[in-house]
Design a protein around this motif. Sequence first.
Motif, PDB file in Angstrom:
ATOM      1  N   LEU A   1     -46.999 -33.415 -49.358  1.00  0.00           N
ATOM      2  CA  LEU A   1     -46.892 -34.314 -48.214  1.00  0.00           C
ATOM      3  C   LEU A   1     -46.689 -33.551 -46.898  1.00  0.00           C
ATOM      4  O   LEU A   1     -47.338 -33.858 -45.899  1.00  0.00           O
ATOM      5  N   VAL A   2     -45.808 -32.569 -46.916  1.00  0.00           N
ATOM      6  CA  VAL A   2     -45.570 -31.780 -45.697  1.00  0.00           C
ATOM      7  C   VAL A   2     -46.847 -31.042 -45.313  1.00  0.00           C
ATOM      8  O   VAL A   2     -47.236 -31.009 -44.141  1.00  0.00           O
ATOM      9  N   ALA A   3     -47.514 -30.461 -46.296  1.00  0.00           N
ATOM     10  CA  ALA A   3     -48.753 -29.728 -46.018  1.00  0.00           C
ATOM     11  C   ALA A   3     -49.813 -30.650 -45.424  1.00  0.00           C
ATOM     12  O   ALA A   3     -50.550 -30.247 -44.515  1.00  0.00           O
ATOM     13  N   ALA A   4     -49.895 -31.886 -45.901  1.00  0.00           N
ATOM     14  CA  ALA A   4     -50.894 -32.824 -45.380  1.00  0.00           C
ATOM     15  C   ALA A   4     -50.653 -33.110 -43.900  1.00  0.00           C
ATOM     16  O   ALA A   4     -51.586 -33.088 -43.086  1.00  0.00           O
ATOM     17  N   VAL A   5     -49.406 -33.341 -43.529  1.00  0.00           N
ATOM     18  CA  VAL A   5     -49.083 -33.603 -42.128  1.00  0.00           C
ATOM     19  C   VAL A   5     -49.292 -32.333 -41.303  1.00  0.00           C
ATOM     20  O   VAL A   5     -49.898 -32.371 -40.224  1.00  0.00           O
ATOM     21  N   ALA A   6     -48.824 -31.196 -41.803  1.00  0.00           N
ATOM     22  CA  ALA A   6     -48.967 -29.925 -41.081  1.00  0.00           C
ATOM     23  C   ALA A   6     -50.433 -29.573 -40.859  1.00  0.00           C
ATOM     24  O   ALA A   6     -50.798 -29.061 -39.786  1.00  0.00           O
TER      25      ALA A   6
ATOM     26  N   LEU B   1     -53.552 -38.866 -37.850  1.00  0.00           N
ATOM     27  CA  LEU B   1     -52.353 -39.101 -38.668  1.00  0.00           C
ATOM     28  C   LEU B   1     -52.402 -40.462 -39.348  1.00  0.00           C
ATOM     29  O   LEU B   1     -51.921 -40.620 -40.473  1.00  0.00           O
ATOM     30  N   ARG B   2     -53.011 -41.453 -38.689  1.00  0.00           N
ATOM     31  CA  ARG B   2     -53.175 -42.767 -39.327  1.00  0.00           C
ATOM     32  C   ARG B   2     -54.060 -42.653 -40.564  1.00  0.00           C
ATOM     33  O   ARG B   2     -53.963 -43.469 -41.479  1.00  0.00           O
ATOM     34  N   GLY B   3     -54.916 -41.637 -40.603  1.00  0.00           N
ATOM     35  CA  GLY B   3     -55.770 -41.411 -41.765  1.00  0.00           C
ATOM     36  C   GLY B   3     -54.992 -40.974 -42.998  1.00  0.00           C
ATOM     37  O   GLY B   3     -55.545 -40.928 -44.091  1.00  0.00           O
ATOM     38  N   LEU B   4     -53.724 -40.656 -42.834  1.00  0.00           N
ATOM     39  CA  LEU B   4     -52.883 -40.265 -43.975  1.00  0.00           C
ATOM     40  C   LEU B   4     -52.253 -41.465 -44.668  1.00  0.00           C
ATOM     41  O   LEU B   4     -51.435 -41.296 -45.572  1.00  0.00           O
ATOM     42  N   ASP B   5     -52.638 -42.674 -44.260  1.00  0.00           N
ATOM     43  CA  ASP B   5     -52.007 -43.886 -44.792  1.00  0.00           C
ATOM     44  C   ASP B   5     -52.015 -43.971 -46.314  1.00  0.00           C
ATOM     45  O   ASP B   5     -51.140 -44.592 -46.892  1.00  0.00           O
ATOM     46  N   SER B   6     -52.980 -43.354 -46.979  1.00  0.00           N
ATOM     47  CA  SER B   6     -52.980 -43.399 -48.443  1.00  0.00           C
ATOM     48  C   SER B   6     -51.854 -42.532 -49.021  1.00  0.00           C
ATOM     49  O   SER B   6     -51.434 -42.734 -50.151  1.00  0.00           O
ATOM     50  N   LEU B   7     -51.348 -41.572 -48.236  1.00  0.00           N
ATOM     51  CA  LEU B   7     -50.247 -40.700 -48.668  1.00  0.00           C
ATOM     52  C   LEU B   7     -48.913 -41.106 -48.058  1.00  0.00           C
ATOM     53  O   LEU B   7     -47.892 -41.136 -48.743  1.00  0.00           O
ATOM     54  N   LEU B   8     -48.931 -41.364 -46.756  1.00  0.00           N
ATOM     55  CA  LEU B   8     -47.716 -41.579 -45.977  1.00  0.00           C
ATOM     56  C   LEU B   8     -47.936 -42.628 -44.908  1.00  0.00           C
ATOM     57  O   LEU B   8     -49.044 -42.790 -44.413  1.00  0.00           O
TER      58      LEU B   8
ATOM     59  N   VAL C   1     -52.963 -31.674 -40.465  1.00  0.00           N
ATOM     60  CA  VAL C   1     -53.500 -32.536 -39.412  1.00  0.00           C
ATOM     61  C   VAL C   1     -52.994 -32.078 -38.047  1.00  0.00           C
ATOM     62  O   VAL C   1     -53.754 -31.993 -37.082  1.00  0.00           O
ATOM     63  N   VAL C   2     -51.700 -31.767 -37.960  1.00  0.00           N
ATOM     64  CA  VAL C   2     -51.127 -31.303 -36.687  1.00  0.00           C
ATOM     65  C   VAL C   2     -51.834 -30.029 -36.243  1.00  0.00           C
ATOM     66  O   VAL C   2     -52.264 -29.909 -35.090  1.00  0.00           O
ATOM     67  N   ASP C   3     -51.997 -29.087 -37.157  1.00  0.00           N
ATOM     68  CA  ASP C   3     -52.636 -27.814 -36.823  1.00  0.00           C
ATOM     69  C   ASP C   3     -54.108 -28.004 -36.435  1.00  0.00           C
ATOM     70  O   ASP C   3     -54.581 -27.410 -35.470  1.00  0.00           O
ATOM     71  N   ALA C   4     -54.817 -28.845 -37.169  1.00  0.00           N
ATOM     72  CA  ALA C   4     -56.240 -29.067 -36.898  1.00  0.00           C
ATOM     73  C   ALA C   4     -56.478 -29.658 -35.508  1.00  0.00           C
ATOM     74  O   ALA C   4     -57.571 -29.521 -34.961  1.00  0.00           O
ATOM     75  N   HIS C   5     -55.474 -30.306 -34.947  1.00  0.00           N
ATOM     76  CA  HIS C   5     -55.613 -30.920 -33.621  1.00  0.00           C
ATOM     77  C   HIS C   5     -54.905 -30.111 -32.533  1.00  0.00           C
ATOM     78  O   HIS C   5     -54.728 -30.591 -31.416  1.00  0.00           O
ATOM     79  N   GLY C   6     -54.516 -28.877 -32.865  1.00  0.00           N
ATOM     80  CA  GLY C   6     -53.920 -27.990 -31.864  1.00  0.00           C
ATOM     81  C   GLY C   6     -52.477 -28.288 -31.546  1.00  0.00           C
ATOM     82  O   GLY C   6     -51.939 -27.818 -30.537  1.00  0.00           O
ATOM     83  N   GLY C   7     -51.818 -29.042 -32.412  1.00  0.00           N
ATOM     84  CA  GLY C   7     -50.408 -29.349 -32.193  1.00  0.00           C
ATOM     85  C   GLY C   7     -49.505 -28.239 -32.709  1.00  0.00           C
ATOM     86  O   GLY C   7     -49.912 -27.426 -33.547  1.00  0.00           O
ATOM     87  N   ASN C   8     -48.298 -28.205 -32.207  1.00  0.00           N
ATOM     88  CA  ASN C   8     -47.308 -27.233 -32.647  1.00  0.00           C
ATOM     89  C   ASN C   8     -46.120 -27.981 -33.246  1.00  0.00           C
ATOM     90  O   ASN C   8     -45.445 -28.745 -32.567  1.00  0.00           O
ATOM     91  N   TRP C   9     -45.869 -27.754 -34.534  1.00  0.00           N
ATOM     92  CA  TRP C   9     -44.742 -28.352 -35.252  1.00  0.00           C
ATOM     93  C   TRP C   9     -43.494 -27.635 -34.766  1.00  0.00           C
ATOM     94  O   TRP C   9     -43.332 -26.454 -34.978  1.00  0.00           O
ATOM     95  N   GLU C  10     -42.599 -28.338 -34.085  1.00  0.00           N
ATOM     96  CA  GLU C  10     -41.441 -27.688 -33.495  1.00  0.00           C
ATOM     97  C   GLU C  10     -40.152 -27.915 -34.269  1.00  0.00           C
ATOM     98  O   GLU C  10     -39.609 -26.983 -34.829  1.00  0.00           O
ATOM     99  N   ASN C  11     -39.633 -29.108 -34.289  1.00  0.00           N
ATOM    100  CA  ASN C  11     -38.376 -29.411 -34.980  1.00  0.00           C
ATOM    101  C   ASN C  11     -38.633 -30.517 -35.987  1.00  0.00           C
ATOM    102  O   ASN C  11     -39.471 -31.387 -35.762  1.00  0.00           O
ATOM    103  N   SER C  12     -37.891 -30.478 -37.081  1.00  0.00           N
ATOM    104  CA  SER C  12     -38.061 -31.543 -38.066  1.00  0.00           C
ATOM    105  C   SER C  12     -36.822 -31.676 -38.931  1.00  0.00           C
ATOM    106  O   SER C  12     -36.020 -30.746 -39.057  1.00  0.00           O
ATOM    107  N   SER C  13     -36.708 -32.827 -39.527  1.00  0.00           N
ATOM    108  CA  SER C  13     -35.707 -33.101 -40.536  1.00  0.00           C
ATOM    109  C   SER C  13     -36.424 -33.918 -41.604  1.00  0.00           C
ATOM    110  O   SER C  13     -36.918 -35.014 -41.330  1.00  0.00           O
ATOM    111  N   LEU C  14     -36.522 -33.356 -42.796  1.00  0.00           N
ATOM    112  CA  LEU C  14     -37.293 -33.967 -43.881  1.00  0.00           C
ATOM    113  C   LEU C  14     -36.427 -34.020 -45.135  1.00  0.00           C
ATOM    114  O   LEU C  14     -35.693 -33.075 -45.430  1.00  0.00           O
ATOM    115  N   THR C  15     -36.541 -35.097 -45.898  1.00  0.00           N
ATOM    116  CA  THR C  15     -35.724 -35.211 -47.096  1.00  0.00           C
ATOM    117  C   THR C  15     -36.338 -36.193 -48.090  1.00  0.00           C
ATOM    118  O   THR C  15     -37.204 -36.991 -47.746  1.00  0.00           O
TER     119      THR C  15
END
Length: 171
Positions: A16-21, A63-70, A23-37
């Motif tokens: 799940l984390v890899a799927a979001v990461a 990110l809306r395209g991830l609806d089947s996962l998250l 998408v963020v990377d593919a669109h030039g985003g930078n993952w900065e802070n997170s809290s996941l559990t």
Amino acid sequence: MTTLILAIVGSDRPGLVAAVADVVDAHGGNWENSSLTELAGVFAGVVEVSIAPERAADLERALRGLDSLLTVTVQAGAETADATADTRPLTVQVLGNDRPGIVREISTVFRAHGVNIDDMSTTTRDAAMAGGRLFEASVTANVPSSVDPESLRTDLERLATEIQVDITLAS
């Protein structure tokens, strides 16, 4: 750069984390802070992403395209003045027998004193020797300089006695 806050929730499973990461990377985003559990078989988290303003809408659509996962909810980060400029840090540890209302009671005292909670982590676990469940919380907060620290301490100590928990304060 603009800041987006992603709230993500879905049935827990690997990737799940890899799927979001991805998408963020593919669109030039930078993952900065997170809290996941993982909570009761559900994966949940909050992620702060910075991205060029002109790419934010594309990232949100992807990110809306991830609806089947998250389920991913996107909120624009707020541009605010430094909220900690006229505050003192406070760390609070809570330990006691679990019962409904502990978080409500503690947060009510904070609200009454204008204390802003920056981070809160709670857990319950089996009480090994006594049976039952133990509640533990760790809170980091900012106390406005206008708040009398002794008054806050007194109110939290009174509450600890009332609800029969140990509350430890550290500045």
